[in-house]
Design a protein around this motif. Structure first.
Motif, PDB file in Angstrom:
ATOM      1  N   THR A  62       0.838  -1.192   0.000  1.00 17.35           N
ATOM      2  CA  THR A  62       0.000   0.000   0.000  1.00 17.35           C
ATOM      3  C   THR A  62       0.874   1.243   0.000  1.00 17.35           C
ATOM      4  OG1 THR A  62      -1.827   1.109   1.154  1.00 17.35           O
ATOM      5  CG2 THR A  62      -0.173   0.030   2.523  1.00 17.35           C
ATOM      6  N   SER A  63       0.263   2.394   0.015  1.00 14.99           N
ATOM      7  CA  SER A  63       0.999   3.646   0.121  1.00 14.99           C
ATOM      8  C   SER A  63       1.109   4.042   1.592  1.00 14.99           C
ATOM      9  CB  SER A  63       0.282   4.757  -0.652  1.00 14.99           C
ATOM     10  OG  SER A  63      -0.977   5.031  -0.054  1.00 14.99           O
ATOM     11  N   THR A  64       2.007   4.968   1.883  1.00 17.65           N
ATOM     12  CA  THR A  64       2.174   5.410   3.267  1.00 17.65           C
ATOM     13  C   THR A  64       0.894   6.019   3.802  1.00 17.65           C
ATOM     14  OG1 THR A  64       4.528   5.821   2.882  1.00 17.65           O
ATOM     15  CG2 THR A  64       3.533   6.877   4.796  1.00 17.65           C
ATOM     16  N   GLY A  65       0.258   6.892   3.012  1.00 11.77           N
ATOM     17  CA  GLY A  65      -0.966   7.537   3.456  1.00 11.77           C
ATOM     18  C   GLY A  65      -2.093   6.547   3.686  1.00 11.77           C
ATOM     19  N   ALA A  66      -2.240   5.570   2.783  1.00  4.56           N
ATOM     20  CA  ALA A  66      -3.296   4.571   2.937  1.00  4.56           C
ATOM     21  C   ALA A  66      -3.037   3.696   4.157  1.00  4.56           C
ATOM     22  CB  ALA A  66      -3.388   3.716   1.677  1.00  4.56           C
ATOM     23  N   ALA A  67      -1.778   3.338   4.391  1.00  2.62           N
ATOM     24  CA  ALA A  67      -1.442   2.537   5.572  1.00  2.62           C
ATOM     25  C   ALA A  67      -1.762   3.304   6.849  1.00  2.62           C
ATOM     26  CB  ALA A  67       0.030   2.151   5.536  1.00  2.62           C
ATOM     27  N   ARG A  68      -1.447   4.598   6.846  1.00  2.70           N
ATOM     28  CA  ARG A  68      -1.748   5.433   8.012  1.00  2.70           C
ATOM     29  C   ARG A  68      -3.260   5.459   8.251  1.00  2.70           C
ATOM     30  NH1 ARG A  68      -0.114   9.997   6.085  1.00  2.70           N
ATOM     31  NH2 ARG A  68       2.074   9.629   6.568  1.00  2.70           N
ATOM     32  N   GLY A  69      -4.023   5.614   7.171  1.00  4.40           N
ATOM     33  CA  GLY A  69      -5.472   5.674   7.309  1.00  4.40           C
ATOM     34  C   GLY A  69      -6.071   4.359   7.772  1.00  4.40           C
ATOM     35  N   ALA A  70      -5.510   3.246   7.303  1.00  6.60           N
ATOM     36  CA  ALA A  70      -6.061   1.927   7.616  1.00  6.60           C
ATOM     37  C   ALA A  70      -5.558   1.359   8.937  1.00  6.60           C
ATOM     38  CB  ALA A  70      -5.735   0.950   6.482  1.00  6.60           C
ATOM     39  N   ASP A 101       7.442  15.267  -1.716  1.00  6.64           N
ATOM     40  CA  ASP A 101       6.837  13.999  -2.126  1.00  6.64           C
ATOM     41  C   ASP A 101       6.205  13.252  -0.957  1.00  6.64           C
ATOM     42  OD1 ASP A 101       9.029  13.105  -0.723  1.00  6.64           O
ATOM     43  OD2 ASP A 101       9.896  11.943  -2.369  1.00  6.64           O
ATOM     44  N   GLU A 102       5.949  13.963   0.154  1.00 11.59           N
ATOM     45  CA  GLU A 102       5.352  13.304   1.313  1.00 11.59           C
ATOM     46  C   GLU A 102       4.369  14.267   1.960  1.00 11.59           C
ATOM     47  OE1 GLU A 102       4.184  11.083   4.338  1.00 11.59           O
ATOM     48  OE2 GLU A 102       5.211  12.938   4.884  1.00 11.59           O
ATOM     49  N   SER A 103       3.166  13.767   2.271  1.00 17.96           N
ATOM     50  CA  SER A 103       2.079  14.652   2.704  1.00 17.96           C
ATOM     51  C   SER A 103       2.377  15.349   4.028  1.00 17.96           C
ATOM     52  CB  SER A 103       0.778  13.859   2.810  1.00 17.96           C
ATOM     53  OG  SER A 103       0.889  12.811   3.757  1.00 17.96           O
ATOM     54  N   SER A 104       3.063  14.686   4.956  1.00 17.72           N
ATOM     55  CA  SER A 104       3.345  15.323   6.241  1.00 17.72           C
ATOM     56  C   SER A 104       4.289  16.511   6.066  1.00 17.72           C
ATOM     57  CB  SER A 104       3.937  14.313   7.225  1.00 17.72           C
ATOM     58  OG  SER A 104       5.192  13.834   6.767  1.00 17.72           O
ATOM     59  N   LEU A 105       5.194  16.428   5.088  1.00 14.28           N
ATOM     60  CA  LEU A 105       6.088  17.553   4.812  1.00 14.28           C
ATOM     61  C   LEU A 105       5.318  18.713   4.177  1.00 14.28           C
ATOM     62  CD1 LEU A 105       9.176  15.614   3.402  1.00 14.28           C
ATOM     63  CD2 LEU A 105       8.800  16.442   5.729  1.00 14.28           C
ATOM     64  N   PRO A 165       5.081   9.372  -7.306  1.00 12.38           N
ATOM     65  CA  PRO A 165       6.057   8.279  -7.282  1.00 12.38           C
ATOM     66  C   PRO A 165       6.748   8.051  -8.621  1.00 12.38           C
ATOM     67  CG  PRO A 165       4.080   7.657  -6.095  1.00 12.38           C
ATOM     68  CD  PRO A 165       3.783   8.976  -6.746  1.00 12.38           C
ATOM     69  N   SER A 166       6.064   8.397  -9.716  1.00 10.14           N
ATOM     70  CA  SER A 166       6.650   8.230 -11.048  1.00 10.14           C
ATOM     71  C   SER A 166       7.736   9.256 -11.337  1.00 10.14           C
ATOM     72  CB  SER A 166       5.563   8.356 -12.108  1.00 10.14           C
ATOM     73  OG  SER A 166       5.003   9.669 -12.089  1.00 10.14           O
ATOM     74  N   GLY A 167       7.800  10.292 -10.498  1.00 11.01           N
ATOM     75  CA  GLY A 167       8.760  11.366 -10.711  1.00 11.01           C
ATOM     76  C   GLY A 167       8.136  12.618 -11.300  1.00 11.01           C
TER      77      GLY A 167
END
Length: 301
Positions: free
Chosen positions: A100-108, A224-228, A197-199
């Protein structure tokens, strides 16, 4: 590492996927030297080198690449057979590997924790990465992604309801700049750009009354990271475009202010997805049932 007699093959796929003996050893729960020895024994028995190793990198040889491509589907079937046999247990057990993605893992995470509470014999191996991968080839039981990105040949289980995004900025930023009234106004604002992620650079998407707009915003910082991005917006660096859940507390506290709300409607949110197979493991079935029947809210994405 699993003790099903497939250790060597699991080792090859782990090293091939992670491109690192050390990372693969950590994932498999063995020492780096033990993993290296396991692969070396298999190479000696096959009479071919599967990996080119240097002090700085690990890469599959041509023979290794063909070998990995051929054993990955077979191992998936074997794991499925083992899991199917385990379905006859009263309580699900074993390991579920989820990509999964970091954000989705955090949400789940609330859902994952409840799953482990209900099924103490289960283990979860959650791997986060931005890029969408082939979960079958990579040896995962399931994935969790936005509904619009789920491959069409997968079975998708909606989780958490619809999502929407918000354009937000700090009170300090809006003290210096008038709030945008339309998406086009963003071209006159300092924005925090998002790298995919693709750049590539994500272009902000808007929709209202049948009119769609895509804006290639400009700004001095790309992240490239939502918390930043959230931290930069709080500091008054500019406007950012993030999910409702990730900015909800800031909006409630007044540390961020939302604009263009009528231009950001909701859309289908996260899905757990898995291959279209006749049999799935008891553990995955239990997770699917939990998603479908529980009202556990997802955390901020």
């Amino acid at each position: 590492m699993q003790t099903s007699g497939l250790n060597e093959l699991e080792a090859v796929l782990a090293v091939a996927r992670l491109k690192s003996f050390r990372a693969a050893a950590t994932e498999l729960g063995v020492s780096t030297s033990a993993l290296s020895h396991t692969v070396a024994v298999l190479e000696a028995r096959l009479g071919v080198r599967l990996f080119n190793r240097t002090t700085r990198s690990v890469a599959l040889t041509e023979a290794g690449s063909q070998f990995a491509d051929q054993i990955a589907p077979a191992l998936t079937l074997i794991r499925s057979a083992i899991d199917t046999a385990g379905n006859y247990r009263d309580t699900p057990s074993g390991t579920l590997r989820i990509n999964t993605s970091t954000g989705a893992a955090r949400g789940a995470m609330p859902l994952f924790l409840e799953f482990l509470r209900r099924y103490p014999d289960m283990r979860l191996d959650i791997v986060t990465e931005g890029k969408l991968i082939d979960i079958v080839v990579a040896g995962f039981d399931a994935g969790i992604r936005l509904a619009e990105t789920v491959p069409q040949d997968m079975i998708a289980v909606p989780m958490g309801g619809p999502l929407s995004f918000a354009v937000v900025g700090s009170p300090d930023y809006f003290a210096r700049n008038p709030p945008p009234q339309t998406p086009g106004d963003l071209l006159r604002h300092e924005c925090i750009r998002s790298r995919l992620p693709s750049g590539g650079i994500y272009r902000w998407e808007f929709f209202r009354h049948g009119e769609a707009m895509v804006i290639d915003v400009q700004g001095k910082i790309t992240l490239d990271e939502s918390s930043l991005m959230l931290a930069a917006a709080r500091a008054g660096q500019g406007l950012t475009y993030l999910s409702d859940g990730s900015v909800a507390q800031d909006l409630a506290d007044g540390t961020l202010i939302r604009v263009l709300q009528d231009w950001t409607p909701s859309f289908p949110g996260l899905c757990l997805y898995y291959p279209s197979r006749k049999h799935i493991s008891a553990g995955l079935r239990a997770l699917i049932d939990l998603i479908r029947n529980s009202e556990i809210p997802l955390a901020g994405l």
